[in-house]
Design a protein around this motif. Structure first.
Motif, PDB file in Angstrom:
ATOM      1  N   GLY A 116      85.216  18.218 -89.288  1.00 47.40           N
ATOM      2  CA  GLY A 116      85.418  19.360 -88.393  1.00 47.40           C
ATOM      3  C   GLY A 116      84.133  19.802 -87.721  1.00 47.40           C
ATOM      4  O   GLY A 116      83.945  20.976 -87.413  1.00 47.40           O
ATOM      5  N   VAL A 117      83.237  18.845 -87.506  1.00 54.93           N
ATOM      6  CA  VAL A 117      81.937  19.152 -86.898  1.00 54.93           C
ATOM      7  C   VAL A 117      81.990  18.790 -85.410  1.00 54.93           C
ATOM      8  O   VAL A 117      82.484  17.723 -85.060  1.00 54.93           O
ATOM      9  N   PRO A 118      81.505  19.680 -84.531  1.00 57.26           N
ATOM     10  CA  PRO A 118      81.512  19.345 -83.102  1.00 57.26           C
ATOM     11  C   PRO A 118      80.590  18.170 -82.800  1.00 57.26           C
ATOM     12  O   PRO A 118      79.583  17.957 -83.472  1.00 57.26           O
ATOM     13  N   MET A 119      80.974  17.429 -81.754  1.00 58.04           N
ATOM     14  CA  MET A 119      80.270  16.196 -81.416  1.00 58.04           C
ATOM     15  C   MET A 119      79.720  16.276 -79.998  1.00 58.04           C
ATOM     16  O   MET A 119      80.326  16.871 -79.123  1.00 58.04           O
ATOM     17  N   ILE A 120      78.548  15.686 -79.825  1.00 54.64           N
ATOM     18  CA  ILE A 120      77.998  15.476 -78.487  1.00 54.64           C
ATOM     19  C   ILE A 120      77.828  13.967 -78.357  1.00 54.64           C
ATOM     20  O   ILE A 120      77.306  13.319 -79.263  1.00 54.64           O
ATOM     21  N   VAL A 121      78.302  13.400 -77.238  1.00 51.38           N
ATOM     22  CA  VAL A 121      78.171  11.957 -77.056  1.00 51.38           C
ATOM     23  C   VAL A 121      76.903  11.655 -76.267  1.00 51.38           C
ATOM     24  O   VAL A 121      76.706  12.201 -75.174  1.00 51.38           O
ATOM     25  N   ALA A 122      76.031  10.828 -76.829  1.00 54.26           N
ATOM     26  CA  ALA A 122      74.846  10.366 -76.118  1.00 54.26           C
ATOM     27  C   ALA A 122      75.085   8.919 -75.728  1.00 54.26           C
ATOM     28  O   ALA A 122      75.171   8.040 -76.584  1.00 54.26           O
ATOM     29  N   ILE A 123      75.257   8.699 -74.429  1.00 55.90           N
ATOM     30  CA  ILE A 123      75.468   7.334 -73.940  1.00 55.90           C
ATOM     31  C   ILE A 123      74.084   6.755 -73.677  1.00 55.90           C
ATOM     32  O   ILE A 123      73.408   7.141 -72.730  1.00 55.90           O
ATOM     33  N   ASN A 124      73.678   5.869 -74.582  1.00 59.66           N
ATOM     34  CA  ASN A 124      72.289   5.383 -74.611  1.00 59.66           C
ATOM     35  C   ASN A 124      72.131   4.061 -73.845  1.00 59.66           C
ATOM     36  O   ASN A 124      73.112   3.417 -73.499  1.00 59.66           O
ATOM     37  N   LYS A 125      70.903   3.702 -73.603  1.00 57.92           N
ATOM     38  CA  LYS A 125      70.517   2.442 -72.951  1.00 57.92           C
ATOM     39  C   LYS A 125      70.961   2.393 -71.497  1.00 57.92           C
ATOM     40  O   LYS A 125      71.308   1.322 -70.978  1.00 57.92           O
ATOM     41  N   ILE A 126      70.981   3.568 -70.843  1.00 55.25           N
ATOM     42  CA  ILE A 126      71.417   3.566 -69.442  1.00 55.25           C
ATOM     43  C   ILE A 126      70.385   2.914 -68.522  1.00 55.25           C
ATOM     44  O   ILE A 126      70.640   2.708 -67.344  1.00 55.25           O
ATOM     45  N   ASP A 127      69.204   2.604 -69.076  1.00 50.04           N
ATOM     46  CA  ASP A 127      68.198   1.879 -68.290  1.00 50.04           C
ATOM     47  C   ASP A 127      68.583   0.427 -68.062  1.00 50.04           C
ATOM     48  O   ASP A 127      68.052  -0.237 -67.173  1.00 50.04           O
ATOM     49  N   LYS A 128      69.526  -0.059 -68.849  1.00 56.83           N
ATOM     50  CA  LYS A 128      69.877  -1.482 -68.762  1.00 56.83           C
ATOM     51  C   LYS A 128      70.774  -1.771 -67.549  1.00 56.83           C
ATOM     52  O   LYS A 128      71.647  -0.969 -67.210  1.00 56.83           O
ATOM     53  N   ASP A 129      70.597  -2.934 -66.961  1.00 56.70           N
ATOM     54  CA  ASP A 129      71.404  -3.330 -65.803  1.00 56.70           C
ATOM     55  C   ASP A 129      72.889  -3.411 -66.163  1.00 56.70           C
ATOM     56  O   ASP A 129      73.751  -3.089 -65.350  1.00 56.70           O
ATOM     57  N   ASP A 156      78.842  15.173 -72.915  1.00 59.66           N
ATOM     58  CA  ASP A 156      78.306  13.822 -72.914  1.00 59.66           C
ATOM     59  C   ASP A 156      77.055  13.773 -72.050  1.00 59.66           C
ATOM     60  O   ASP A 156      76.990  14.418 -71.011  1.00 59.66           O
ATOM     61  N   VAL A 157      76.066  13.049 -72.522  1.00 55.94           N
ATOM     62  CA  VAL A 157      74.787  12.977 -71.831  1.00 55.94           C
ATOM     63  C   VAL A 157      74.354  11.515 -71.769  1.00 55.94           C
ATOM     64  O   VAL A 157      74.424  10.807 -72.776  1.00 55.94           O
ATOM     65  N   GLU A 158      73.944  11.083 -70.579  1.00 50.01           N
ATOM     66  CA  GLU A 158      73.417   9.722 -70.429  1.00 50.01           C
ATOM     67  C   GLU A 158      71.937   9.742 -70.778  1.00 50.01           C
ATOM     68  O   GLU A 158      71.187  10.563 -70.256  1.00 50.01           O
ATOM     69  N   VAL A 159      71.533   8.858 -71.675  1.00 46.42           N
ATOM     70  CA  VAL A 159      70.131   8.838 -72.104  1.00 46.42           C
ATOM     71  C   VAL A 159      69.590   7.410 -72.168  1.00 46.42           C
ATOM     72  O   VAL A 159      70.351   6.435 -72.197  1.00 46.42           O
ATOM     73  N   SER A 160      68.289   7.339 -72.170  1.00 47.60           N
ATOM     74  CA  SER A 160      67.621   6.100 -72.550  1.00 47.60           C
ATOM     75  C   SER A 160      66.533   6.499 -73.527  1.00 47.60           C
ATOM     76  O   SER A 160      65.559   7.157 -73.162  1.00 47.60           O
ATOM     77  N   ALA A 161      66.760   6.135 -74.789  1.00 49.30           N
ATOM     78  CA  ALA A 161      65.761   6.466 -75.812  1.00 49.30           C
ATOM     79  C   ALA A 161      64.477   5.711 -75.514  1.00 49.30           C
ATOM     80  O   ALA A 161      63.375   6.205 -75.747  1.00 49.30           O
ATOM     81  N   LYS A 162      64.640   4.505 -74.965  1.00 51.77           N
ATOM     82  CA  LYS A 162      63.492   3.656 -74.694  1.00 51.77           C
ATOM     83  C   LYS A 162      62.640   4.216 -73.555  1.00 51.77           C
ATOM     84  O   LYS A 162      61.420   4.307 -73.680  1.00 51.77           O
ATOM     85  N   ASN A 163      63.292   4.589 -72.456  1.00 51.73           N
ATOM     86  CA  ASN A 163      62.540   5.068 -71.290  1.00 51.73           C
ATOM     87  C   ASN A 163      62.457   6.594 -71.220  1.00 51.73           C
ATOM     88  O   ASN A 163      62.026   7.151 -70.223  1.00 51.73           O
ATOM     89  N   LYS A 164      62.933   7.264 -72.281  1.00 49.15           N
ATOM     90  CA  LYS A 164      62.882   8.716 -72.377  1.00 49.15           C
ATOM     91  C   LYS A 164      63.557   9.409 -71.186  1.00 49.15           C
ATOM     92  O   LYS A 164      63.010  10.316 -70.568  1.00 49.15           O
ATOM     93  N   ILE A 165      64.751   8.944 -70.896  1.00 46.67           N
ATOM     94  CA  ILE A 165      65.558   9.546 -69.834  1.00 46.67           C
ATOM     95  C   ILE A 165      66.634  10.414 -70.485  1.00 46.67           C
ATOM     96  O   ILE A 165      67.228  10.004 -71.487  1.00 46.67           O
ATOM     97  N   GLY A 166      66.862  11.599 -69.926  1.00 43.22           N
ATOM     98  CA  GLY A 166      67.971  12.447 -70.365  1.00 43.22           C
ATOM     99  C   GLY A 166      67.736  13.216 -71.652  1.00 43.22           C
ATOM    100  O   GLY A 166      68.649  13.873 -72.150  1.00 43.22           O
ATOM    101  N   LEU A 167      66.521  13.170 -72.181  1.00 43.83           N
ATOM    102  CA  LEU A 167      66.270  13.839 -73.470  1.00 43.83           C
ATOM    103  C   LEU A 167      66.391  15.360 -73.359  1.00 43.83           C
ATOM    104  O   LEU A 167      66.967  16.010 -74.231  1.00 43.83           O
ATOM    105  N   ASP A 168      65.838  15.917 -72.264  1.00 43.97           N
ATOM    106  CA  ASP A 168      65.941  17.372 -72.083  1.00 43.97           C
ATOM    107  C   ASP A 168      67.396  17.809 -71.934  1.00 43.97           C
ATOM    108  O   ASP A 168      67.799  18.850 -72.455  1.00 43.97           O
ATOM    109  N   LYS A 169      68.160  16.991 -71.221  1.00 50.98           N
ATOM    110  CA  LYS A 169      69.597  17.300 -71.059  1.00 50.98           C
ATOM    111  C   LYS A 169      70.297  17.287 -72.404  1.00 50.98           C
ATOM    112  O   LYS A 169      71.156  18.123 -72.682  1.00 50.98           O
TER     113      LYS A 169
END
Ligand code: GDP
Length: 297
Positions: A116-129, A156-169
């Motif tokens: 019963g815990v709320p979820m946030i979806v992090a769609i990772n690796k958006i730097d990839k082609d 839902d937030v689009e992120v790239s852990a590798k390129n540090k995109i979307g972290l603030d969002k």
């Protein structure tokens, strides 16, 4: 037990959220934990050496504090939940945009729903082609997870852990979700805490990282943890600094335990050593009862 008392409403103060990152292997849990840790504005202060104690806290640019459980993988979450320790307020489900929903993604969804815990979806690796975030959103629908981009209410937030995109969002999403939860605890009382991880250190003896669930844990406090008792000899934060006390949702490494506890064990501060022995004895008795009551197959 001594933990059943309820804190009066007026004693409750806002506390940071506790966040767990879950997802399929290789989708980027560890990378995301490292990238988020790197956003901490208090990093670089004197003595700030990264210590892996099983959890860490960051302060965002906006001044919000967030606690992350630094134990990727579902074992910690399920094991602790199985033992009645629900310390996670928010789950971040990491899905690699170039992959899809994999067995452990589905498992994480099911565990999160069951808790019963709320979820946030992090769609990772958006730097990839090959990244295809829309495909992920569509697949999530099949599991009744309707993200905001699909007019649902799961962030839902689009992120790239590798390129540090979307972290603030992502941090904004966590803070928004935390606000909705109105997380509070009474900091002005003897502490209760939950063991996140524990080990025996050759030099220092038994060590446990605990997350304070209410009250403030202080040096010198006498406590019971699981069926062991002890006295807080020293407290260290996630940067390895000695601290005098730790308040709600703060992860802290405790020295001064009589033995090595298990993840999910509850640490309770008591008045004195005699009381500690009584409570430890009571808990041991209970544990033995449970063991003997177990059917032999
Ligand atoms: P975990 O098993 O979920 O903890 O995944 P890891 O964090 O270990 O990442 C697995 C692999 O994916 C590693 O080789 C990472 O470098 C890579 N990875 C993680 N995040 C990203 C990202 O945002 N973009 C790209 N291109 N690779 C990533």
């Amino acid at each position: 037990d001594t933990t059943e008392d309820v804190d009066p409403e007026e004693s409750m103060k806002p506390r940071p959220p506790v966040v767990t990152i879950m997802g399929h292997v290789d989708h980027g849990k560890t990378s995301l934990l490292d990238a988020l840790r790197g956003t901490d504005v208090t990093r670089g202060e004197a003595g700030g050496i990264t210590q892996h104690i099983g959890a860490y806290q960051i302060k965002t640019k906006g001044g919000d504090v967030i606690t992350f459980l630094d134990t990727p993988g579902h074992e910690a979450f399920t094991e602790m939940r199985a033992r009645g320790a629900n310390v996670t307020d928010i789950v971040i489900l990491v899905v690699a945009a170039d992959d899809g929903l994999m067995p452990q993604t589905i498992e994480a969804i099911n565990h999160t729903k069951a808790a019963g815990v709320p979820m946030i979806v992090a769609i990772n690796k958006i730097d990839k082609d090959e990244a295809n975030p829309q495909k992920i959103r569509e697949r999530l629908l099949e599991h009744e997870i309707i993200v905001e981009a699909m007019s649902g209410d799961v962030m839902d937030v689009e992120v790239s852990a590798k390129n540090k995109i979307g972290l603030d969002k992502l941090l904004d999403a966590i803070n928004l979700q935390a606000e909705l939860l109105e997380l509070k605890a009474n900091p002005d009382r003897e502490a209760d805490a939950t063991v996140i991880e524990a080990k025996l250190d050759k030099g220092k003896g038994p060590l446990a990282t605990v997350l304070v669930t209410r009250g403030t844990l202080k040096r010198g406090d006498v406590f019971v943890v699981g069926t062991e008792s002890g006295r807080v000899r020293a407290l260290h934060d996630d940067k390895g600094r000695q601290i005098k006390e730790a308040g709600p949702a703060m992860p802290v490494e405790v020295l001064g335990l009589g033995g090595v506890p298990r993840a999910g064990d509850v640490l309770t501060v008591v008045e004195n050593e005699q009381r500690a022995r009584e409570v430890a004895g009571y808990r041991t008795e209970k544990a033995n009862e449970k063991r003997t009551a177990m059917p032999v197959s």
